[in-house]
Design a protein around this motif. Structure first.
Motif, PDB file in Angstrom:
ATOM      1  N   ASP A  21       7.353   0.425 -40.975  1.00 30.26           N
ATOM      2  CA  ASP A  21       6.730  -0.581 -41.800  1.00 30.26           C
ATOM      3  C   ASP A  21       7.739  -1.597 -42.122  1.00 30.26           C
ATOM      4  O   ASP A  21       7.452  -2.618 -42.768  1.00 30.26           O
ATOM      5  CB  ASP A  21       5.952  -0.029 -43.022  1.00 30.26           C
ATOM      6  CG  ASP A  21       6.958   0.494 -44.079  1.00 30.26           C
ATOM      7  OD1 ASP A  21       7.967   0.784 -43.647  1.00 30.26           O
ATOM      8  OD2 ASP A  21       6.204   0.789 -44.808  1.00 30.26           O
ATOM      9  N   CYS A  22       8.871  -1.726 -41.560  1.00 30.58           N
ATOM     10  CA  CYS A  22       9.974  -2.284 -41.794  1.00 30.58           C
ATOM     11  C   CYS A  22       9.978  -3.731 -40.686  1.00 30.58           C
ATOM     12  O   CYS A  22      10.187  -3.172 -39.568  1.00 30.58           O
ATOM     13  CB  CYS A  22      11.157  -1.772 -41.933  1.00 30.58           C
ATOM     14  SG  CYS A  22      12.642  -3.111 -42.361  1.00 30.58           S
ATOM     15  N   PRO A  23       9.901  -4.841 -40.911  1.00 29.14           N
ATOM     16  CA  PRO A  23      10.020  -6.055 -39.938  1.00 29.14           C
ATOM     17  C   PRO A  23      11.252  -5.963 -39.022  1.00 29.14           C
ATOM     18  O   PRO A  23      11.156  -6.084 -37.947  1.00 29.14           O
ATOM     19  CB  PRO A  23       9.784  -7.205 -40.733  1.00 29.14           C
ATOM     20  CG  PRO A  23       8.968  -6.827 -42.111  1.00 29.14           C
ATOM     21  CD  PRO A  23       9.603  -5.398 -42.212  1.00 29.14           C
ATOM     22  N   GLN A  24      12.291  -5.551 -39.590  1.00 26.14           N
ATOM     23  CA  GLN A  24      13.656  -5.283 -38.975  1.00 26.14           C
ATOM     24  C   GLN A  24      13.345  -4.566 -37.847  1.00 26.14           C
ATOM     25  O   GLN A  24      14.320  -4.472 -36.853  1.00 26.14           O
ATOM     26  CB  GLN A  24      14.739  -5.176 -39.798  1.00 26.14           C
ATOM     27  CG  GLN A  24      15.047  -6.278 -40.884  1.00 26.14           C
ATOM     28  CD  GLN A  24      15.950  -5.884 -41.854  1.00 26.14           C
ATOM     29  OE1 GLN A  24      16.082  -4.768 -42.132  1.00 26.14           O
ATOM     30  NE2 GLN A  24      16.996  -6.811 -42.047  1.00 26.14           N
ATOM     31  N   SER A  25      12.515  -3.548 -37.912  1.00 28.63           N
ATOM     32  CA  SER A  25      12.465  -2.376 -37.257  1.00 28.63           C
ATOM     33  C   SER A  25      12.057  -2.913 -35.729  1.00 28.63           C
ATOM     34  O   SER A  25      12.391  -2.323 -34.558  1.00 28.63           O
ATOM     35  CB  SER A  25      11.380  -1.409 -37.470  1.00 28.63           C
ATOM     36  OG  SER A  25      11.794  -0.543 -38.669  1.00 28.63           O
ATOM     37  N   PRO A  30      14.434  -0.689 -30.892  1.00 31.56           N
ATOM     38  CA  PRO A  30      14.487  -0.898 -29.607  1.00 31.56           C
ATOM     39  C   PRO A  30      15.892  -0.746 -29.126  1.00 31.56           C
ATOM     40  O   PRO A  30      16.263  -0.128 -28.133  1.00 31.56           O
ATOM     41  CB  PRO A  30      13.803  -2.140 -28.818  1.00 31.56           C
ATOM     42  CG  PRO A  30      12.738  -2.279 -30.142  1.00 31.56           C
ATOM     43  CD  PRO A  30      13.476  -1.655 -31.136  1.00 31.56           C
ATOM     44  N   GLU A  31      16.773  -1.306 -29.948  1.00 37.28           N
ATOM     45  CA  GLU A  31      18.463  -1.588 -29.721  1.00 37.28           C
ATOM     46  C   GLU A  31      18.808  -0.099 -29.839  1.00 37.28           C
ATOM     47  O   GLU A  31      19.601   0.279 -29.057  1.00 37.28           O
ATOM     48  CB  GLU A  31      18.983  -2.588 -30.810  1.00 37.28           C
ATOM     49  CG  GLU A  31      18.569  -3.919 -30.336  1.00 37.28           C
ATOM     50  CD  GLU A  31      19.478  -4.718 -31.476  1.00 37.28           C
ATOM     51  OE1 GLU A  31      19.678  -4.443 -32.567  1.00 37.28           O
ATOM     52  OE2 GLU A  31      19.254  -5.941 -31.401  1.00 37.28           O
ATOM     53  N   GLU A  32      18.552   0.691 -30.879  1.00 38.43           N
ATOM     54  CA  GLU A  32      19.029   1.940 -31.243  1.00 38.43           C
ATOM     55  C   GLU A  32      18.633   2.976 -29.976  1.00 38.43           C
ATOM     56  O   GLU A  32      19.361   3.880 -29.478  1.00 38.43           O
ATOM     57  CB  GLU A  32      18.628   2.593 -32.264  1.00 38.43           C
ATOM     58  CG  GLU A  32      19.309   1.827 -33.551  1.00 38.43           C
ATOM     59  CD  GLU A  32      20.708   2.072 -33.341  1.00 38.43           C
ATOM     60  OE1 GLU A  32      21.306   3.086 -33.124  1.00 38.43           O
ATOM     61  OE2 GLU A  32      21.555   0.856 -33.574  1.00 38.43           O
ATOM     62  N   VAL A  33      17.429   2.621 -29.634  1.00 33.51           N
ATOM     63  CA  VAL A  33      16.600   3.610 -28.470  1.00 33.51           C
ATOM     64  C   VAL A  33      17.592   3.585 -27.135  1.00 33.51           C
ATOM     65  O   VAL A  33      18.315   4.441 -26.455  1.00 33.51           O
ATOM     66  CB  VAL A  33      15.154   3.024 -28.061  1.00 33.51           C
ATOM     67  CG1 VAL A  33      14.797   3.771 -26.842  1.00 33.51           C
ATOM     68  CG2 VAL A  33      14.315   3.708 -29.133  1.00 33.51           C
ATOM     69  N   VAL A  34      17.914   2.291 -26.449  1.00 37.13           N
ATOM     70  CA  VAL A  34      18.565   1.968 -25.513  1.00 37.13           C
ATOM     71  C   VAL A  34      20.197   2.463 -25.810  1.00 37.13           C
ATOM     72  O   VAL A  34      20.720   3.164 -24.945  1.00 37.13           O
ATOM     73  CB  VAL A  34      18.605   0.482 -25.219  1.00 37.13           C
ATOM     74  CG1 VAL A  34      19.655   0.322 -24.009  1.00 37.13           C
ATOM     75  CG2 VAL A  34      17.379   0.097 -24.548  1.00 37.13           C
ATOM     76  N   LYS A  35      20.642   2.031 -26.920  1.00 39.09           N
ATOM     77  CA  LYS A  35      22.172   2.534 -27.209  1.00 39.09           C
ATOM     78  C   LYS A  35      22.239   3.985 -27.045  1.00 39.09           C
ATOM     79  O   LYS A  35      23.500   4.384 -26.828  1.00 39.09           O
ATOM     80  CB  LYS A  35      22.374   2.048 -28.547  1.00 39.09           C
ATOM     81  CG  LYS A  35      23.723   2.425 -29.180  1.00 39.09           C
ATOM     82  CD  LYS A  35      23.920   1.717 -30.403  1.00 39.09           C
ATOM     83  CE  LYS A  35      25.290   2.274 -31.149  1.00 39.09           C
ATOM     84  NZ  LYS A  35      25.354   1.906 -32.574  1.00 39.09           N
ATOM     85  N   HIS A  36      21.271   4.853 -27.615  1.00 43.42           N
ATOM     86  CA  HIS A  36      21.508   6.390 -27.463  1.00 43.42           C
ATOM     87  C   HIS A  36      20.903   7.056 -26.119  1.00 43.42           C
ATOM     88  O   HIS A  36      20.833   8.252 -26.282  1.00 43.42           O
ATOM     89  CB  HIS A  36      20.756   6.732 -28.803  1.00 43.42           C
ATOM     90  CG  HIS A  36      21.565   6.483 -29.768  1.00 43.42           C
ATOM     91  ND1 HIS A  36      22.710   7.337 -30.318  1.00 43.42           N
ATOM     92  CD2 HIS A  36      21.355   5.630 -30.854  1.00 43.42           C
ATOM     93  CE1 HIS A  36      23.198   6.888 -31.515  1.00 43.42           C
ATOM     94  NE2 HIS A  36      22.553   5.592 -31.738  1.00 43.42           N
ATOM     95  N   GLY A  37      20.500   6.006 -25.274  1.00 44.93           N
ATOM     96  CA  GLY A  37      20.101   6.623 -23.842  1.00 44.93           C
ATOM     97  C   GLY A  37      18.795   7.220 -23.551  1.00 44.93           C
ATOM     98  O   GLY A  37      18.225   7.807 -22.790  1.00 44.93           O
ATOM     99  N   TYR A  38      17.843   6.613 -24.601  1.00 41.97           N
ATOM    100  CA  TYR A  38      16.507   7.016 -24.332  1.00 41.97           C
ATOM    101  C   TYR A  38      15.470   5.896 -23.900  1.00 41.97           C
ATOM    102  O   TYR A  38      16.359   4.593 -23.665  1.00 41.97           O
ATOM    103  CB  TYR A  38      15.893   7.253 -25.893  1.00 41.97           C
ATOM    104  CG  TYR A  38      16.656   8.420 -26.534  1.00 41.97           C
ATOM    105  CD1 TYR A  38      16.533   9.769 -25.992  1.00 41.97           C
ATOM    106  CD2 TYR A  38      17.374   8.247 -27.716  1.00 41.97           C
ATOM    107  CE1 TYR A  38      17.237  10.746 -26.682  1.00 41.97           C
ATOM    108  CE2 TYR A  38      18.175   9.373 -28.385  1.00 41.97           C
ATOM    109  CZ  TYR A  38      17.946  10.736 -27.907  1.00 41.97           C
ATOM    110  OH  TYR A  38      18.830  11.360 -28.457  1.00 41.97           O
TER     111      TYR A  38
END
Length: 59
Positions: A21-25, A30-38
């Motif tokens: 529910d956080c607009p920054q999400s 998506p940035e963290e998903v790619v960064k961690h290989g998902y």
């Protein structure tokens, strides 16, 4: 982020839906998903104030 902890314990091919529910999400998840290989299965979806993300464990 709790989602990253959950993803670490999942097997390849499994999918996790994250609801935020956080607009920054909209940018950070998506940035963290790619960064961690998902893989982000589809574009984030907004329903009211909530953002829905579908993340797949690829390895």
């Amino acid at each position: 982020m709790y989602a990253l902890d959950a993803l670490r314990n999942m097997k390849a091919g499994q999918v996790l839906q994250v609801i935020a529910d956080c607009p920054q999400s909209f940018k950070s998840v998506p940035e963290e998903v790619v960064k961690h290989g998902y893989t982000l299965v589809k574009e984030p979806e907004k329903k009211g104030h909530d953002l829905y993300f579908v993340i797949k464990v690829t390895s």
